[in-house]
Motif scaffolding. Structure first.
Motif, PDB file in Angstrom:
ATOM      1  N   THR A  88       0.819  -1.216   0.000  1.00  0.00           N
ATOM      2  CA  THR A  88       0.000   0.000   0.000  1.00  0.00           C
ATOM      3  C   THR A  88       0.853   1.266   0.000  1.00  0.00           C
ATOM      4  OG1 THR A  88      -0.137  -0.100   2.433  1.00  0.00           O
ATOM      5  CG2 THR A  88      -1.917  -1.121   1.189  1.00  0.00           C
ATOM      6  N   PHE A  89       2.192   1.084  -0.066  1.00  0.00           N
ATOM      7  CA  PHE A  89       3.137   2.203  -0.127  1.00  0.00           C
ATOM      8  C   PHE A  89       2.971   3.143   1.062  1.00  0.00           C
ATOM      9  CE2 PHE A  89       2.145   0.831  -4.454  1.00  0.00           C
ATOM     10  CZ  PHE A  89       3.385   0.425  -4.878  1.00  0.00           C
ATOM     11  N   ARG A  90       2.794   2.533   2.243  1.00  0.00           N
ATOM     12  CA  ARG A  90       2.641   3.316   3.471  1.00  0.00           C
ATOM     13  C   ARG A  90       3.916   3.216   4.297  1.00  0.00           C
ATOM     14  NH1 ARG A  90      -2.262   0.610   6.215  1.00  0.00           N
ATOM     15  NH2 ARG A  90      -1.857   2.155   7.846  1.00  0.00           N
ATOM     16  N   LYS A  91       4.095   4.191   5.185  1.00  0.00           N
ATOM     17  CA  LYS A  91       5.274   4.197   6.058  1.00  0.00           C
ATOM     18  C   LYS A  91       5.239   3.024   7.027  1.00  0.00           C
ATOM     19  CE  LYS A  91       6.103   9.200   5.952  1.00  0.00           C
ATOM     20  NZ  LYS A  91       6.206  10.430   6.751  1.00  0.00           N
ATOM     21  N   MET A  92       6.443   2.562   7.423  1.00  0.00           N
ATOM     22  CA  MET A  92       6.566   1.394   8.295  1.00  0.00           C
ATOM     23  C   MET A  92       7.208   1.747   9.628  1.00  0.00           C
ATOM     24  SD  MET A  92       8.026  -1.204   5.390  1.00  0.00           S
ATOM     25  CE  MET A  92       9.221   0.018   4.815  1.00  0.00           C
ATOM     26  N   ASP A  93       7.361   3.045   9.915  1.00  0.00           N
ATOM     27  CA  ASP A  93       8.173   3.433  11.061  1.00  0.00           C
ATOM     28  C   ASP A  93       7.609   2.977  12.391  1.00  0.00           C
ATOM     29  OD1 ASP A  93       6.162   5.311  10.457  1.00  0.00           O
ATOM     30  OD2 ASP A  93       7.148   6.833  11.687  1.00  0.00           O
ATOM     31  N   SER A  94       6.275   2.990  12.570  1.00  0.00           N
ATOM     32  CA  SER A  94       5.717   2.658  13.885  1.00  0.00           C
ATOM     33  C   SER A  94       5.996   1.211  14.253  1.00  0.00           C
ATOM     34  CB  SER A  94       4.207   2.928  13.913  1.00  0.00           C
ATOM     35  OG  SER A  94       3.537   2.158  12.934  1.00  0.00           O
ATOM     36  N   GLU A  95       5.837   0.269  13.287  1.00  0.00           N
ATOM     37  CA  GLU A  95       6.099  -1.141  13.575  1.00  0.00           C
ATOM     38  C   GLU A  95       7.571  -1.397  13.875  1.00  0.00           C
ATOM     39  OE1 GLU A  95       4.178  -0.112  11.151  1.00  0.00           O
ATOM     40  OE2 GLU A  95       2.238  -1.085  11.428  1.00  0.00           O
ATOM     41  N   LEU A  96       8.450  -0.731  13.150  1.00  0.00           N
ATOM     42  CA  LEU A  96       9.883  -0.918  13.387  1.00  0.00           C
ATOM     43  C   LEU A  96      10.292  -0.374  14.752  1.00  0.00           C
ATOM     44  CD1 LEU A  96      11.119   0.042   9.820  1.00  0.00           C
ATOM     45  CD2 LEU A  96      11.265  -2.224  10.861  1.00  0.00           C
ATOM     46  N   ARG A  97       9.686   0.720  15.164  1.00  0.00           N
ATOM     47  CA  ARG A  97       9.989   1.262  16.493  1.00  0.00           C
ATOM     48  C   ARG A  97       9.448   0.345  17.588  1.00  0.00           C
ATOM     49  NH1 ARG A  97      12.145   6.256  15.815  1.00  0.00           N
ATOM     50  NH2 ARG A  97      11.639   7.318  13.860  1.00  0.00           N
ATOM     51  N   VAL A 200      15.627 -10.433   0.320  1.00  0.00           N
ATOM     52  CA  VAL A 200      15.233 -10.545  -1.089  1.00  0.00           C
ATOM     53  C   VAL A 200      13.754 -10.893  -1.121  1.00  0.00           C
ATOM     54  CG1 VAL A 200      15.518 -11.859  -3.225  1.00  0.00           C
ATOM     55  CG2 VAL A 200      17.531 -11.218  -1.856  1.00  0.00           C
ATOM     56  N   LEU A 201      12.959 -10.081  -1.783  1.00  0.00           N
ATOM     57  CA  LEU A 201      11.527 -10.321  -1.858  1.00  0.00           C
ATOM     58  C   LEU A 201      11.222 -11.473  -2.812  1.00  0.00           C
ATOM     59  CD1 LEU A 201      10.085  -6.674  -1.952  1.00  0.00           C
ATOM     60  CD2 LEU A 201      10.504  -8.155   0.029  1.00  0.00           C
ATOM     61  N   PRO A 202      10.079 -12.142  -2.625  1.00  0.00           N
ATOM     62  CA  PRO A 202       9.715 -13.259  -3.511  1.00  0.00           C
ATOM     63  C   PRO A 202       9.661 -12.832  -4.971  1.00  0.00           C
ATOM     64  CG  PRO A 202       8.256 -13.147  -1.599  1.00  0.00           C
ATOM     65  CD  PRO A 202       9.080 -11.906  -1.572  1.00  0.00           C
ATOM     66  N   PRO A 203       9.963 -13.753  -5.889  1.00  0.00           N
ATOM     67  CA  PRO A 203       9.997 -13.393  -7.317  1.00  0.00           C
ATOM     68  C   PRO A 203       8.679 -12.893  -7.863  1.00  0.00           C
ATOM     69  CG  PRO A 203      10.196 -15.779  -6.998  1.00  0.00           C
ATOM     70  CD  PRO A 203      10.347 -15.155  -5.657  1.00  0.00           C
ATOM     71  N   GLU A 204       7.564 -13.286  -7.228  1.00  0.00           N
ATOM     72  CA  GLU A 204       6.250 -12.851  -7.710  1.00  0.00           C
ATOM     73  C   GLU A 204       5.862 -11.462  -7.225  1.00  0.00           C
ATOM     74  OE1 GLU A 204       5.538 -15.369  -3.954  1.00  0.00           O
ATOM     75  OE2 GLU A 204       6.860 -15.415  -5.706  1.00  0.00           O
ATOM     76  N   THR A 205       6.736 -10.798  -6.461  1.00  0.00           N
ATOM     77  CA  THR A 205       6.451  -9.453  -5.964  1.00  0.00           C
ATOM     78  C   THR A 205       6.275  -8.478  -7.128  1.00  0.00           C
ATOM     79  OG1 THR A 205       7.806  -9.887  -3.993  1.00  0.00           O
ATOM     80  CG2 THR A 205       7.286  -7.582  -4.495  1.00  0.00           C
ATOM     81  N   PRO A 206       5.205  -7.695  -7.126  1.00  0.00           N
ATOM     82  CA  PRO A 206       5.013  -6.716  -8.201  1.00  0.00           C
ATOM     83  C   PRO A 206       6.187  -5.746  -8.297  1.00  0.00           C
ATOM     84  CG  PRO A 206       3.003  -6.953  -6.911  1.00  0.00           C
ATOM     85  CD  PRO A 206       4.079  -7.721  -6.184  1.00  0.00           C
ATOM     86  N   ALA A 207       6.498  -5.324  -9.506  1.00  0.00           N
ATOM     87  CA  ALA A 207       7.663  -4.469  -9.750  1.00  0.00           C
ATOM     88  C   ALA A 207       7.588  -3.169  -8.957  1.00  0.00           C
ATOM     89  CB  ALA A 207       7.778  -4.172 -11.246  1.00  0.00           C
ATOM     90  N   ALA A 208       6.399  -2.588  -8.857  1.00  0.00           N
ATOM     91  CA  ALA A 208       6.252  -1.324  -8.128  1.00  0.00           C
ATOM     92  C   ALA A 208       6.540  -1.517  -6.638  1.00  0.00           C
ATOM     93  CB  ALA A 208       4.849  -0.764  -8.322  1.00  0.00           C
ATOM     94  N   VAL A 209       6.141  -2.667  -6.088  1.00  0.00           N
ATOM     95  CA  VAL A 209       6.397  -2.964  -4.675  1.00  0.00           C
ATOM     96  C   VAL A 209       7.891  -3.176  -4.451  1.00  0.00           C
ATOM     97  CG1 VAL A 209       5.980  -4.616  -2.808  1.00  0.00           C
ATOM     98  CG2 VAL A 209       4.105  -3.934  -4.320  1.00  0.00           C
ATOM     99  N   GLU A 210       8.533  -3.913  -5.365  1.00  0.00           N
ATOM    100  CA  GLU A 210       9.982  -4.127  -5.286  1.00  0.00           C
ATOM    101  C   GLU A 210      10.722  -2.795  -5.322  1.00  0.00           C
ATOM    102  OE1 GLU A 210      13.667  -5.929  -5.104  1.00  0.00           O
ATOM    103  OE2 GLU A 210      11.783  -7.057  -5.080  1.00  0.00           O
ATOM    104  N   GLU A 211      10.303  -1.900  -6.200  1.00  0.00           N
ATOM    105  CA  GLU A 211      10.952  -0.591  -6.311  1.00  0.00           C
ATOM    106  C   GLU A 211      10.782   0.211  -5.028  1.00  0.00           C
ATOM    107  OE1 GLU A 211      10.873   3.436  -9.142  1.00  0.00           O
ATOM    108  OE2 GLU A 211       9.448   1.798  -9.500  1.00  0.00           O
ATOM    109  N   PHE A 212       9.576   0.180  -4.455  1.00  0.00           N
ATOM    110  CA  PHE A 212       9.325   0.898  -3.212  1.00  0.00           C
ATOM    111  C   PHE A 212      10.175   0.329  -2.079  1.00  0.00           C
ATOM    112  CE2 PHE A 212       6.877   1.352   0.780  1.00  0.00           C
ATOM    113  CZ  PHE A 212       6.843   2.727   0.862  1.00  0.00           C
TER     114      PHE A 212
END
Length: 279
Positions: A88-97, A200-212
């Motif tokens: 969803t191209f959202r920030k991940m900072d809260s979970e990492l903290r 390394v993300l799974p090979p089926e990961t969408p290109a836009a998700v991999e780029e993000f």
């Protein structure tokens, strides 16, 4: 009493057990009893110490397989939550903290009943993977010996799959305490950092998700390590010094894609070469 399978791991399957509030972790047939006893003991120590873990109830034997009955934790693993954020191209900072805070809470907890030595345990797990020569394995072991030793509680397997964010209150619960030990907390933190930097993300990961993911990787690393260092007083240099043993440990897990194993092996060799030139 055995219900549906709700999870699998490299050494076990997890099933619902006798209702809605318990699960049983059934280990593969070739798992030694002492390994199961150690996980039950470590989990009991962690739970009695007030740490955010699933309550262990008892050991059992089910149709020839050793098992442990645990409190059922319903929620998402940190890996799944982070992957959702990627999609969803959202920030991940809260979970990492949150993860950094959980590890700091573990590391500052005083326990008397964990007896496993971290360095000995790491050497045992690393063993002799065919990826490395005997000389390289000897160098890895010697490198471990030179690392600063401490006697703090370490969870020992900080793969983000082992942190569950509980559905009912979003509180974190840390599972899988088999490799808990007394040692240097930097190793626990380094394992997470290595995952962030080298995953390394799974090979089926969408290109836009991999780029993000590639664009967000370093930001995620800095969020996590900055939060932990702020809470604990540890330094980034101390944490990165543990990359060699935790990466070698990850390689021997048998759960990584070949591309990631290649990247980790290259990093280990580069760091070993630099270390030997420095000594």
């Amino acid at each position: 009493m055995l219900g549906k399978c709700v999870g699998t791991g490299s050494s076990c399957e997890v099933y619902e057990w006798g209702g809605d509030d318990k699960v049983v972790k059934l280990f593969h047939m070739n798992t030694p009893l002492k390994t199961v006893q150690l996980e039950y003991s470590n989990s009991s120590v962690a739970w009695k110490s007030g740490l955010p873990v699933a309550q262990p109830f008892e050991q059992i034997n089910w149709e020839g397989r050793h098992g442990i009955i645990f409190e059922k934790i319903v929620g998402e693993t940190l890996v799944n939550r982070l992957f959702e954020r990627l999609h969803t191209f959202r920030k991940m900072d809260s979970e990492l903290r949150v993860f950094a805070r959980v590890l700091n809470e573990i590391h500052k907890t005083t326990v008397l009943d964990i007896v496993t030595d971290q360095k000995k345990n790491l050497k045992s797990i690393i063993g002799e993977p065919i990826l490395f020569t005997k000389e390289e394995i000897s160098s890895i072991h010697a490198y471990i010996d030179r690392l600063p030793a401490k006697r703090q509680l370490c969870q020992g397997d900080t793969n983000p799959n082992n942190l569950i964010l509980r559905d009912r209150d979003n509180k974190p619960v840390m599972i899988d305490w088999r490799h808990a030990s007394l040692g240097n907390p930097a190793a626990d933190v380094a394992e997470v950092c290595v995952m962030i930097e080298y995953a390394v993300l799974p090979p089926e990961t969408p290109a836009a998700v991999e780029e993000f993911f590639q664009k967000s990787r370093q930001a995620a690393y800095h969020i996590f390590i900055d939060e932990y260092c702020k809470l604990s007083g540890a330094t980034e240099e101390e944490i990165r010094s543990w990359y060699i043993p935790v990466a070698a440990r990850s390689i021997t897990s048998g759960a990584l894609p070949n591309e990631q194993i290649t990247k980790l092996a290259s990093m280990i060799r580069t760091m070993l070469d630099y270390s030997m030139r420095e000594t």
